[in-house]
Design an enzyme around this catalytic site. Structure first.
Site, PDB file in Angstrom:
ATOM      1  N   LEU A  38      12.615  -7.998   5.657  1.00 29.94           N
ATOM      2  CA  LEU A  38      11.320  -8.844   6.194  1.00 29.94           C
ATOM      3  C   LEU A  38      10.113  -7.639   6.544  1.00 29.94           C
ATOM      4  O   LEU A  38      10.625  -6.734   7.172  1.00 29.94           O
ATOM      5  CB  LEU A  38      11.883  -9.693   7.163  1.00 29.94           C
ATOM      6  CG  LEU A  38      12.807 -10.766   6.252  1.00 29.94           C
ATOM      7  CD1 LEU A  38      13.218 -11.779   7.546  1.00 29.94           C
ATOM      8  CD2 LEU A  38      12.150 -11.447   5.116  1.00 29.94           C
ATOM      9  N   GLU A  40       5.806  -7.775   8.037  1.00 31.39           N
ATOM     10  CA  GLU A  40       4.968  -8.715   8.765  1.00 31.39           C
ATOM     11  C   GLU A  40       4.133  -9.659   7.698  1.00 31.39           C
ATOM     12  O   GLU A  40       4.048 -10.686   8.226  1.00 31.39           O
ATOM     13  CB  GLU A  40       3.837  -7.738   9.146  1.00 31.39           C
ATOM     14  CG  GLU A  40       3.432  -7.745  10.929  1.00 31.39           C
ATOM     15  CD  GLU A  40       3.856  -8.885  11.792  1.00 31.39           C
ATOM     16  OE1 GLU A  40       3.247  -9.795  11.498  1.00 31.39           O
ATOM     17  OE2 GLU A  40       4.824  -8.794  12.359  1.00 31.39           O
ATOM     18  N   HIS A  42       6.002 -11.392   5.459  1.00 29.10           N
ATOM     19  CA  HIS A  42       6.950 -12.651   5.769  1.00 29.10           C
ATOM     20  C   HIS A  42       6.859 -13.431   7.152  1.00 29.10           C
ATOM     21  O   HIS A  42       6.522 -14.588   6.918  1.00 29.10           O
ATOM     22  CB  HIS A  42       8.485 -12.117   5.580  1.00 29.10           C
ATOM     23  CG  HIS A  42       8.802 -11.195   4.418  1.00 29.10           C
ATOM     24  ND1 HIS A  42       8.962 -10.040   4.214  1.00 29.10           N
ATOM     25  CD2 HIS A  42       8.631 -11.872   2.962  1.00 29.10           C
ATOM     26  CE1 HIS A  42       9.237  -9.618   2.787  1.00 29.10           C
ATOM     27  NE2 HIS A  42       9.087 -10.726   2.110  1.00 29.10           N
ATOM     28  N   SER A 190       4.899  -4.733   1.326  1.00 28.02           N
ATOM     29  CA  SER A 190       5.985  -4.985   0.450  1.00 28.02           C
ATOM     30  C   SER A 190       7.102  -4.587   0.719  1.00 28.02           C
ATOM     31  O   SER A 190       7.156  -3.395   1.185  1.00 28.02           O
ATOM     32  CB  SER A 190       5.478  -4.803  -1.066  1.00 28.02           C
ATOM     33  OG  SER A 190       6.697  -4.558  -1.808  1.00 28.02           O
TER      34      SER A 190
HETATM   35  P1  AMP Z   1       9.607 -11.556  -1.290  1.00 29.09           P
HETATM   36  O1  AMP Z   1      10.855 -11.262  -0.252  1.00 29.09           O
HETATM   37  O2  AMP Z   1       8.928 -10.218  -1.740  1.00 29.09           O
HETATM   38  O3  AMP Z   1      10.104 -11.990  -2.396  1.00 29.09           O
HETATM   39  O4  AMP Z   1       8.621 -12.457  -0.675  1.00 29.09           O
HETATM   40  C1  AMP Z   1       8.593 -13.578  -0.178  1.00 29.09           C
HETATM   41  C2  AMP Z   1       7.299 -14.280   0.207  1.00 29.09           C
HETATM   42  O5  AMP Z   1       6.685 -13.533   0.964  1.00 29.09           O
HETATM   43  C3  AMP Z   1       6.579 -14.560  -1.130  1.00 29.09           C
HETATM   44  O6  AMP Z   1       6.102 -15.930  -1.090  1.00 29.09           O
HETATM   45  C4  AMP Z   1       5.621 -13.554  -1.107  1.00 29.09           C
HETATM   46  O7  AMP Z   1       4.390 -13.736  -1.845  1.00 29.09           O
HETATM   47  C5  AMP Z   1       5.435 -13.259   0.502  1.00 29.09           C
HETATM   48  N1  AMP Z   1       4.836 -11.911   0.731  1.00 29.09           N
HETATM   49  C6  AMP Z   1       5.389 -10.797   0.446  1.00 29.09           C
HETATM   50  N2  AMP Z   1       4.430  -9.651   0.881  1.00 29.09           N
HETATM   51  C7  AMP Z   1       3.373 -10.314   1.395  1.00 29.09           C
HETATM   52  C8  AMP Z   1       2.525  -9.811   2.025  1.00 29.09           C
HETATM   53  N3  AMP Z   1       2.071  -8.502   2.182  1.00 29.09           N
HETATM   54  N4  AMP Z   1       1.635 -10.887   2.895  1.00 29.09           N
HETATM   55  C9  AMP Z   1       1.847 -12.118   2.743  1.00 29.09           C
HETATM   56  N5  AMP Z   1       2.886 -12.525   2.046  1.00 29.09           N
HETATM   57  C10 AMP Z   1       3.674 -11.730   1.419  1.00 29.09           C
END
Ligand code: AMP
Length: 287
Positions: A38, A40, A42, A190
């Protein structure tokens, strides 16, 4: 914000029971699905969830079905202790961390697949990816029974695909989108940024720089998709470690390819920077 520790649930049956009880008490449930590691970005979604519901569930599950055979499933960063400490103080009631067997009971044969929307862009480069995403998200919806589910605009195509799935399958919930959270130099946050060497990290700034250049061109009146894509390509190709998967301009709602910016559009791109695949996007609006 609740200072209390989130309750950790690992079993489908327990989360179902919790959700049922919350609903019986008239509470609104928000779900934030994640794969952990996780950051910022998230946490910004957690805050959105908190503002829109009485109870917040964050799922942390590295979903194997959305990874291709040559992707980073095995090496995807996993650190539950650090994730839990990040979530502390952000008003999370439940952290759902199921095992693979819990989410995919043995002998499963059912997939959820959104036609067309999941086929281009990332779908073309990651066959089966969105089928894995929609399948796990539908399962999470069925277990957490949220009134609201929050997703990031960072994964723009995923957001569009999930909205369509929720609509088509008559899920009784609202999908809320959160804006992309960036590092101070503009790189979209990311979990995969952790893979970047310092040199690659430096060159990864080109993604956001390219989006910025294209927005400027649109502002100055350029509406031709080919020329806009070429500008983004030129910017990214300046970086020796960058290898472009795709750069495309599509209708922001339907994701149909657009040759001209005559409506609200999204510029989406995926670039491998020293083998780490990064994605980013921007909305383009001709004024
Ligand atoms: P993930 O853990 O990468 O599968 O992402 C989980 C959720 O967090 C998804 O809805 C992503 O679109 C969102 N997310 C990932 N990176 C970001 C970011 N930099 N800003 C906003 N939301 C994000």
């Amino acid at each position: 914000m609740s200072p209390t520790e989130p309750h950790i649930i690992t079993e489908v049956r327990e989360l179902r029971g919790w959700a049922e009880q919350m609903r019986a008490e008239g509470r609104r449930i928000a779900l934030v699905p994640t794969m952990g590691a996780l950051h910022e970005g998230h946490l910004s979604l957690v805050r959105l969830a908190h503002a829109r519901a009485d109870r917040v569930v964050v799922s942390i599950f590295v979903n194997p079905t959305q990874f291709g055979p040559n992707e980073d499933l095995k090496h995807y960063p996993r650190d539950l202790a650090s994730d839990l400490s990040r979530l502390r103080g952000n008003g999370v009631d439940v952290v759902f961390t199921p095992s693979v067997r819990e989410m995919y009971p043995e002998g499963g044969a059912t997939w959820v697949e959104v036609e067309r929307l999941g086929e281009g862009m990332c779908g073309r480069h990651r066959p089966g990816h969105f089928r894995g995403v929609t399948t796990i998200v539908a399962r999470l919806f069925n277990v957490a029974r949220p009134h609201v589910a929050v997703f990031g605009e960072k994964d723009y195509q995923q957001l569009v695909v999930i909205r369509r799935m929720a609509r088509d399958l008559l899920f009784d919930l609202e999908i809320v989108a959160g804006p992309t959270v960036r590092e101070p130099d503009g790189l979209a946050m990311s979990s995969r940024n952790a893979y970047l060497t310092p040199e690659a990290r430096q060159q990864a700034r080109a993604l956001n720089a390219a989006l910025h250049e294209v927005r400027e061109l649109v502002r100055s009146g350029e509406l031709d998709s080919k020329r806009l894509v070429a500008a983004a390509r030129n910017r990214i190709e300046k970086e020796p470690l960058a290898e472009i998967d795709y750069i495309e301009i599509r209708d922001a709602g339907s994701l149909e390819p657009l040759s001209r910016l005559d409506r609200r559009a999204v510029l989406g791109l995926a670039v491998r920077v020293a083998a780490t695949r990064l994605i980013d996007n921007t909305i383009l609006e001709a004024v």
